[in-house]
Design an enzyme around this catalytic site. Structure first.
Site, PDB file in Angstrom:
ATOM      1  N   ARG A 169       4.158   6.827  -3.016  1.00  0.00           N
ATOM      2  CA  ARG A 169       3.006   7.719  -3.055  1.00  0.00           C
ATOM      3  C   ARG A 169       3.475   9.116  -3.434  1.00  0.00           C
ATOM      4  O   ARG A 169       4.490   9.602  -2.906  1.00  0.00           O
ATOM      5  CB  ARG A 169       2.299   7.779  -1.688  1.00  0.00           C
ATOM      6  CG  ARG A 169       1.450   6.572  -1.352  1.00  0.00           C
ATOM      7  CD  ARG A 169       0.245   6.407  -2.290  1.00  0.00           C
ATOM      8  NE  ARG A 169      -0.509   5.189  -2.030  1.00  0.00           N
ATOM      9  CZ  ARG A 169      -0.392   4.049  -2.710  1.00  0.00           C
ATOM     10  NH1 ARG A 169       0.449   3.955  -3.718  1.00  0.00           N
ATOM     11  NH2 ARG A 169      -1.143   2.993  -2.411  1.00  0.00           N
ATOM     12  N   GLN A 177      -4.914  11.954  -7.931  1.00  0.00           N
ATOM     13  CA  GLN A 177      -5.136  10.963  -8.987  1.00  0.00           C
ATOM     14  C   GLN A 177      -6.610  10.904  -9.350  1.00  0.00           C
ATOM     15  O   GLN A 177      -7.421  10.766  -8.437  1.00  0.00           O
ATOM     16  CB  GLN A 177      -4.636   9.588  -8.519  1.00  0.00           C
ATOM     17  CG  GLN A 177      -3.133   9.565  -8.344  1.00  0.00           C
ATOM     18  CD  GLN A 177      -2.547   8.194  -8.083  1.00  0.00           C
ATOM     19  OE1 GLN A 177      -1.357   8.078  -7.890  1.00  0.00           O
ATOM     20  NE2 GLN A 177      -3.346   7.152  -8.062  1.00  0.00           N
ATOM     21  N   HIS A 203      -0.627   5.788 -12.675  1.00  0.00           N
ATOM     22  CA  HIS A 203      -0.432   4.826 -11.584  1.00  0.00           C
ATOM     23  C   HIS A 203      -0.824   3.417 -12.050  1.00  0.00           C
ATOM     24  O   HIS A 203      -1.992   3.074 -12.078  1.00  0.00           O
ATOM     25  CB  HIS A 203      -1.316   5.261 -10.404  1.00  0.00           C
ATOM     26  CG  HIS A 203      -1.057   4.505  -9.138  1.00  0.00           C
ATOM     27  ND1 HIS A 203      -1.639   4.843  -7.952  1.00  0.00           N
ATOM     28  CD2 HIS A 203      -0.285   3.419  -8.861  1.00  0.00           C
ATOM     29  CE1 HIS A 203      -1.229   4.014  -7.004  1.00  0.00           C
ATOM     30  NE2 HIS A 203      -0.420   3.132  -7.547  1.00  0.00           N
TER      31      HIS A 203
END
Ligand code: NAD
Length: 386
Positions: free
Chosen positions: A284, A313, A337
């Site tokens: 993370r 994000q 991601h």
């Protein structure tokens, strides 16, 4: 369709489904899913199941049982589809790739919420303490994408150590100067490699590193490695974090984000890294301090940083991790991601999500490994020592 129209259409669909629910009061539950927008790719590739367009492949199944299913990517602010429908949803499905942040404040507003399902692995976007207090269960599809991430970690380690990105960029610029690349390219063999967090992904990474003949494998975790993995990989546990980082040429982060890991990699700790170490973070983004990592790469304290996870994000256009470079112009292996959302992973987490919902509808027990928060208590030791 504009975002606003898409949101309005999605909201109206929700209202239409509410009518359906009224006809089947004993069966109808409101299921709200926050997924990422797949655009053209999702229309062309139905296996992109984790998208707003393909809806985890469960709409027909849910509606055939009289449940209402709202799917959106519109997740920010009080007027978002997410926050509007959260008020009376019973089940919330979210994905770490486009996280619908379920804060304590939103938990308080979600009066009907009983279950949160993470389609994937990693539930830090949910205020887990608030879920415990309100008897809201939090479930993950544990293990669904751990191989996908472990493979990404291997790729990230290799692309940093071998200085791949600048080499590829040079070729695309039409240039050819081998020495400019080779001056900062190394072998993985003979290096000391450590994982911060040695659960499912950390263990798989240690296993995959074996054939590269590292000098030594290390790990830092408050839980010891599973005994079968420990026997296979012979990784040495280092109990002090500063000592751990000071011994590694390469560190890979594989721990969840929680109060004990947030900002753990900061300027203070980075001073204890070996000069020129490489850092890979697919866990993370917020485990690392954004500015401190960027400064360490720019100064050469880190020879490189690679990963796919960001503190926000989608990452803003001016996020320093998009552009940071080491003094030789390389050392940046950042991507959006996606490591845990390969097509193979999507098939597994979509199926796992459906299984969790089916168990809930039928009142069957959930797979113990999938339960992060059970009714009123944490069921895992992974999100901090409690
Ligand atoms: P896991 O629960 O199997 O293992 C996590 C390990 O981290 C545990 O052994 C735990 O003890 C350890 N840990 C927790 N806090 C720690 C700390 N302060 N210091 C050291 N170790 C600590 O989880 P997993 O399946 O291996 O996944 C790990 C994380 O990877 C997830 O929580 C998620 O954040 C991330 N992930 C990312 C992606 C992606 O697409 N990039 C996909 C899946 C998972």
């Amino acid at each position: 369709m504009s975002l606003l129209n898409a949101s309005t259409a999605a909201f109206k669909r929700g209202i239409a489904s509410s009518a359906l629910r009224a006809q089947a009061p004993n069966r109808g539950m409101k299921v709200l899913a926050v997924l990422y927008k797949g655009g053209e790719a999702a229309k062309q590739e139905p296996r992109l199941l984790g998208t707003v367009e393909n809806q985890l492949g469960i709409r027909e199944w849910l509606e055939s049982q009289g449940h209402e299913y709202i799917v959106t990517d519109d997740k920010e602010g009080p007027n978002s589809v997410f926050q509007q429908h959260l008020k009376d949803a019973e089940i919330l499905i979210t994905t770490p790739f486009h996280p619908g942040y379920l804060t304590r404040e939103l938990v308080d507003k979600a009066k009907n919420l009983k279950v949160c399902v993470t389609a994937g692995v990693g539930s830090d976007h949910i205020d887990l303490d608030a879920a415990v207090e309100k008897d809201i269960q939090v479930l993950e599809v544990t293990g669904s994408n751990v191989v996908s991430v472990a493979e990404q970690v291997m790729m990230n380690i290799l692309l940093l150590v071998r200085n791949f990105v600048p080499a590829h960029e040079m070729i695309q610029r039409g240039e050819w100067q081998v020495s400019d690349i080779a001056r900062n390219a190394y072998d993985l063999e003979g290096k000391v490699i450590g994982t911060l967090g040695a659960g499912r992904i950390g263990s798989l990474v240690l296993e995959r590193l074996q054939p590269f003949n590292p000098k030594e494998l290390l790990y830092y975790d408050y839980s010891p490695l599973r005994s079968d993995v420990a026997a296979k990989v012979r990784a040495r546990r280092v109990e002090d974090l500063k000592e751990f980082v000071s011994q590694c040429d390469i560190i890979t982060i594989n721990a969840p984000l929680h109060e004990g890991t947030k900002g753990l990699i900061n300027a203070d700790l980075l001073k204890h890294f070996k000069k020129g170490a490489w850092l890979v973070n697919t866990a993370r983004g917020a485990i690392c301090n954004t500015e401190d990592v960027a400064a360490a790469v720019e100064s050469g304290q880190l020879n490189g940083y690679a990963g796919d996870v960001w503190n926000i994000q989608p990452a803003p256009k001016d996020h320093p991790w998009r552009y940071m470079k080491n003094p030789l112009g390389g050392g940046n292996g950042m991507t959006p991601h996606y490591s845990g959302t390969t097509l193979d992973a999507q098939a597994r987490y979509a199926a796992g999500t459906k299984q969790i919902l089916e168990n809930y509808f039928k009142g069957k027990p959930q797979e113990p490994a999938n339960i992060i928060v059970g009714v009123g208590k944490y069921e895992t030791k992974s999100y901090g020592q409690r």
